[in-house]
Enzyme design. Structure first.
Site, mmCIF file in Angstrom:
data_model
loop_
_atom_site.group_PDB
_atom_site.id
_atom_site.type_symbol
_atom_site.label_atom_id
_atom_site.label_comp_id
_atom_site.label_asym_id
_atom_site.label_seq_id
_atom_site.Cartn_x
_atom_site.Cartn_y
_atom_site.Cartn_z
ATOM 1 C CD GLN A 75 -3.133 -0.819 -0.097
ATOM 2 O OE1 GLN A 75 -3.142 0.170 -0.835
ATOM 3 N NE2 GLN A 75 -3.260 -1.714 -0.506
ATOM 4 C CE LYS A 77 -2.391 -4.738 -2.603
ATOM 5 N NZ LYS A 77 -3.709 -4.538 -3.325
ATOM 6 C CB CYS A 115 -7.192 -9.784 3.575
ATOM 7 S SG CYS A 115 -8.094 -10.107 2.219
#
Ligand code: PMP
Length: 409
Positions: A204, A227, A365
């Protein structure tokens, strides 16, 4: 581009230009995956149309061209993350595969019964279950430095969970569930002082921050291409070459060997020793294009833009009765998690989708974290460089409408 021109940026992402349920798409599920820039689509297309050949094994022109394009991406990744050497850039299928590689290979070489693996309480299942499996295999013990109610693991808590038995500490750079930015350089220094190795989950972080691996000094850093505006199925493990050198091979097959006999084989040098079989060539080339696209943008402005969106969205949602934000770390990145009193997160997300607003609902998750927070799930809006303040307003308006329809708030 010296100033972030968001409209011009949006025009480079074809998927953003569509209607969902008759409304212009507002894509706020960037923490799950980002949309792909035209440059990435062109790179994938270019490989398959013009340069399609296997890498490393051919002397013919197409193979050489594909190989050059593929190998050049290691340097793009090295430069983006300020790693020391392309020898330490290992292509994997993504963050999950990178972590499993370390859990398996580092685990076999260095983890013994009674040793400890330390994770933070903010981890994605991908940075938790591989360590559970390693502990089951090896007789090591999993320790957790838990998060508080704000979604913060304090440095005191982290330090207290380290011991002289800690072999490896694994923690996320940015939490996908709550957006918490962890002080990864500080934690790495503490873990190293305790004699442990460090893996940072960068899934992230890479799209949203400048990541400097020499400053963080972690031993392993994992991230996923999809991502960071790149393709799915490709990512990297970036490690310190001198440590990767000591890891036994992860998977066996083509490319990871230098000589094969029936009795035993000799292994290739880094980085290929840890990459068995035909890699995701197109994916790596697409990832290179994505990182070059990102590298062409002014980082400070990108960070400021995304921070502004997050701040504005927090303020908008705080003004809606019944909406409770989850995760109050002082520094958060891209992610806004919330619940609505009296409504299930998936019902909220479904109603937002009817307004063209794509968000995610569930445990993201990170089930153990949400269970500790006493929540079955949250709704998560996650922002990216192509989102706008007008889209934040669309989110808030759609949410007010959803709450009216649900009869809550
Ligand atoms: N770690 C974090 C923090 C993530 O957000 C994700 C993806 N949601 C992963 C690991 C796993 O990434 P991938 O599925 O791309 O392997």
């Amino acid at each position: 581009m010296s100033v972030l021109d968001v409209e011009a940026l949006r025009a480079q992402f074809p998927a953003l230009d569509q209607l969902v349920h008759g409304k212009p798409l507002v894509y706020l599920d960037n923490a799950a995956t980002t949309q792909k820039a035209q440059a990435v689509l062109d790179a994938l297309d270019g490989y398959y149309r013009g340069d399609c050949a296997n890498v490393h094994r051919g002397v013919h022109t197409l193979s050489a061209r594909a190989g050059e394009r593929f190998e050049a991406v290691r340097e793009t990744i090295r430069a983006r993350l300020n790693a020391t050497s392309t020898d330490g850039v290992i292509f994997t299928a993504g963050t999950t595969a990178a972590i499993n590689l370390v859990a398996d290979s580092f685990g076999r070489a260095f983890v013994r019964p009674g040793d400890e693996i330390l994770v933070s309480g903010l981890e994605h299942h991908s940075n938790l279950v591989p360590w559970q499996l390693l502990c089951q295999r090896s007789g090591a013990v999993l320790r957790v430095a838990h998060a508080d109610a704000d979604g913060v693991v304090s440095t005191e808590t982290f330090a207290a969970a380290l011991s002289e038995r800690t072999r490896l500490a694994a923690f996320t750079h940015v939490s996908n569930a709550l957006g918490t930015l962890n002080p990864v350089a500080k934690w790495t220094a503490l873990a190293h002082r305790a004699g442990a190795r460090v893996l940072v989950d960068g899934a992230q972080a890479v799209a949203h921050l400048g990541v400097d691996l020499q400053a963080i000094d972690c031993d392993f850093y994992a991230f996923s291409g999809h991502k960071v505006y790149g393709p799915t199925g490709i990512g990297a493990l970036v490690g310190k070459p001198e440590l990767l050198e000591q890891l036994p091979p992860w998977q066996g097959g083509g490319d990871m060997i230098s000589h094969v006999g029936y009795e035993c084989s000799e292994y290739n040098t880094l980085p290929w020793r840890l990459e068995a079989g035909t890699p995701h060539i197109a994916g790596a080339i697409g990832l290179g294009a994505a990182l070059e696209f990102l590298g062409g943008l002014p980082l400070d402005e990108l960070v400021a833009h995304e921070d502004r969106l997050l701040e504005r969205a927090c303020a908008e949602l705080d003004a809606i009765p019944g909406v409770v934000r989850v995760g109050r770390a002082p520094r958060r990145v891209s992610v806004l998690s919330f619940v609505v009193d009296g409504a299930h997160p998936s019902d909220v997300a479904t109603l937002l989708d009817l307004e063209g607003v794509a968000v995610r609902s569930g445990h993201h998750c990170a089930q153990p974290l949400l269970e500790r927070l006493g929540l079955p799930g949250t709704v998560r809006a996650s922002f990216s460089l192509y989102n706008t303040e007008a889209e934040v307003e669309r989110l808030a308006a759609a949410l007010r409408k959803a709450l009216r329809l649900l009869g809550v708030g």
